[in-house]
Design a protein around this motif. Structure first.
Motif, mmCIF file in Angstrom:
data_model
loop_
_atom_site.group_PDB
_atom_site.id
_atom_site.type_symbol
_atom_site.label_atom_id
_atom_site.label_comp_id
_atom_site.label_asym_id
_atom_site.label_seq_id
_atom_site.Cartn_x
_atom_site.Cartn_y
_atom_site.Cartn_z
ATOM 1 N N GLN A 1 -7.110 -9.766 -1.538
ATOM 2 C CA GLN A 1 -7.180 -8.391 -1.026
ATOM 3 C C GLN A 1 -7.458 -8.371 0.473
ATOM 4 O O GLN A 1 -6.840 -7.610 1.218
ATOM 5 C CB GLN A 1 -8.270 -7.616 -1.758
ATOM 6 N N LEU B 1 -5.202 -4.971 1.105
ATOM 7 C CA LEU B 1 -4.748 -4.058 0.061
ATOM 8 C C LEU B 1 -5.809 -3.002 -0.241
ATOM 9 O O LEU B 1 -7.003 -3.290 -0.250
ATOM 10 C CB LEU B 1 -4.417 -4.837 -1.215
ATOM 11 N N ASP C 1 -10.556 -11.270 -4.457
ATOM 12 C CA ASP C 1 -11.213 -10.657 -3.296
ATOM 13 C C ASP C 1 -10.598 -11.192 -2.003
ATOM 14 O O ASP C 1 -10.344 -10.435 -1.053
ATOM 15 C CB ASP C 1 -12.715 -10.946 -3.312
ATOM 16 N N ASN D 1 0.827 -1.211 0.000
ATOM 17 C CA ASN D 1 0.000 0.000 0.000
ATOM 18 C C ASN D 1 0.860 1.258 0.000
ATOM 19 O O ASN D 1 0.559 2.230 -0.703
ATOM 20 C CB ASN D 1 -0.924 0.005 1.220
ATOM 21 N N MET E 1 -5.417 -2.738 -5.882
ATOM 22 C CA MET E 1 -6.096 -3.798 -6.619
ATOM 23 C C MET E 1 -6.382 -3.388 -8.057
ATOM 24 O O MET E 1 -6.309 -4.215 -8.971
ATOM 25 C CB MET E 1 -7.397 -4.173 -5.915
#
Length: 278
Positions: free
Chosen positions: A184, A189, A181, A18, A194
Motif C-alpha cells: 500500500q 493506494l 502494508d 485509485n 485495500m
C-alpha cells in the motif's frame, strides 16, 4: 530518464488504481491482485544457462503450465530446494555443490512464472500446490526454502502435512498483513482500494490479510526445523523468523549479521549441513 521513470512508476500505477476503483472497484481490485502476484524478474539469464541446462530433468504439467524440474543424483537422502521471489533454481548453485560432496540426492524446480517454468503469476498457495506435485513425485526427506520459498515450505506443510523429516527456512517473511502494508505504501493506494483488494484475496485464496500468518501456520508443525535470518535483512524483518521460531516448538533459530536476505555463504551452508546431517 529510464531510472527516473522507474522511480515514479509505482506512484503512477497507484494513481491509476485509485482512480479506476472509483468507477470499477472490482476490476481495480483484480488488477491490484495480479500486479502483486506478478514477478518482474526471475527468468533464466544467459550466465545461468549452463548450470541449469546440465541438470534439467522432467517437466510436469501444473494447471496447464509446464514446470521445469532439476536433479543432481546422489545415494543419500532426497533434498528438495525451493527458491524465492524473482529467482530461480540457479540461486542454489554453491549450496548444491556442497550437497553433492555429501552425496545427497538433490531436487529442485523453478516456481511458476520463474526460471524455465511457464506462468505469469505466483503466490504462496499457488507455489505450495506446485510444491505438492514435486513432493508427490519424489517424496523428499528434507525441504529447504528461501524467502517466499520458505513461506511456501511452511504453508505447504500446514496444508498437506507430508511425511518430511526436516525443514529449513532461510529469510522467511511471516505476516501477509505487513507485506500488504508495504504494498500500500509503495503504490500509495487508498484504504478503500485495500479493502476491496483484501476482499479479492479472500475470494481467490481463502484468507484475509491477518489470517495469513506463517508463524501461526508453523505452530502445528511437528518436524524439526532450522530457521536462519540476518539481523539486518532489508527485505524480510528478523521479527518474522523470531515469531515463527516462537510458535514452532521443534525449531532452532540462527541469526546472522551481514549475510543479507540472500543468506548464501559458506557459513550458512555449513549450518544447514550440520542440521540435516545430524
Amino acid at each position: 530518464m529510464k531510472k527516473k521513470f522507474q522511480k515514479y512508476l509505482p506512484k503512477i500505477i497507484g494513481m491509476q488504481l485509485n482512480s479506476q476503483h472509483l468507477i470499477q472497484p472490482q476490476k481495480a481490485a483484480s488488477r491490484a491482485f495480479y500486479l502483486f502476484c506478478s514477478p518482474r524478474r526471475g527468468r533464466v539469464k544467459p550466465e545461468q544457462e549452463d548450470f541449469l541446462n546440465n541438470a534439467k530433468a522432467e517437466v510436469f504439467n501444473f494447471q496447464n503450465k509446464k514446470i521445469q524440474t532439476y536433479r543432481w543424483p546422489g545415494s543419500k537422502k532426497k533434498i528438495l530446494l525451493v527458491h524465492g521471489w524473482e529467482s530461480n533454481t540457479q540461486r542454489w548453485e554453491e549450496f548444491i555443490k556442497k550437497l553433492q560432496k555429501e552425496d545427497y540426492d538433490i531436487f529442485a524446480f523453478d516456481a511458476p512464472a520463474h526460471g524455465y517454468s511457464e506462468g505469469k503469476i505466483i503466490n504462496v498457495p499457488l507455489y505450495a500446490s506446485a510444491l505438492q506435485e514435486m513432493v508427490n513425485q519424489i517424496t523428499p526427506s528434507i525441504i529447504v526454502g528461501h524467502s517466499i520459498g520458505a513461506m511456501t515450505t511452511v504453508f505447504h506443510q500446514h496444508q498437506y502435512n507430508n511425511n518430511v523429516e526436516k525443514l529449513v527456512l532461510l529469510g522467511p517473511p511471516s505476516e501477509l498483513s505487513s507485506i500488504m502494508d508495504d504494498y500500500q505504501k509503495i503504490l500509495k493506494l487508498k484504504p478503500r482500494v485495500m479493502k476491496s483488494l483484501e476482499d479479492y484475496f479472500h475470494q481467490q485464496l481463502g484468507y484475509r490479510f491477518k489470517e495469513f500468518s506463517i508463524a501461526k501456520f508453523a505452530k502445528a508443525i511437528q518436524q524439526p526445523g532450522l530457521i536462519i535470518h540476518d539481523e539486518y535483512d532489508k527485505i524480510a524483518p528478523i521479527s518474522a523468523s523470531k515469531a515463527i521460531n516462537n510458535e514452532w516448538k521443534n525449531s532452532k533459530l540462527i541469526i546472522t549479521e551481514g549475510a543479507g536476505h540472500s543468506l548464501n555463504n559458506d557459513s550458512i551452508h555449513k549450518n544447514i549441513l550440520n542440521f540435516i546431517n545430524n
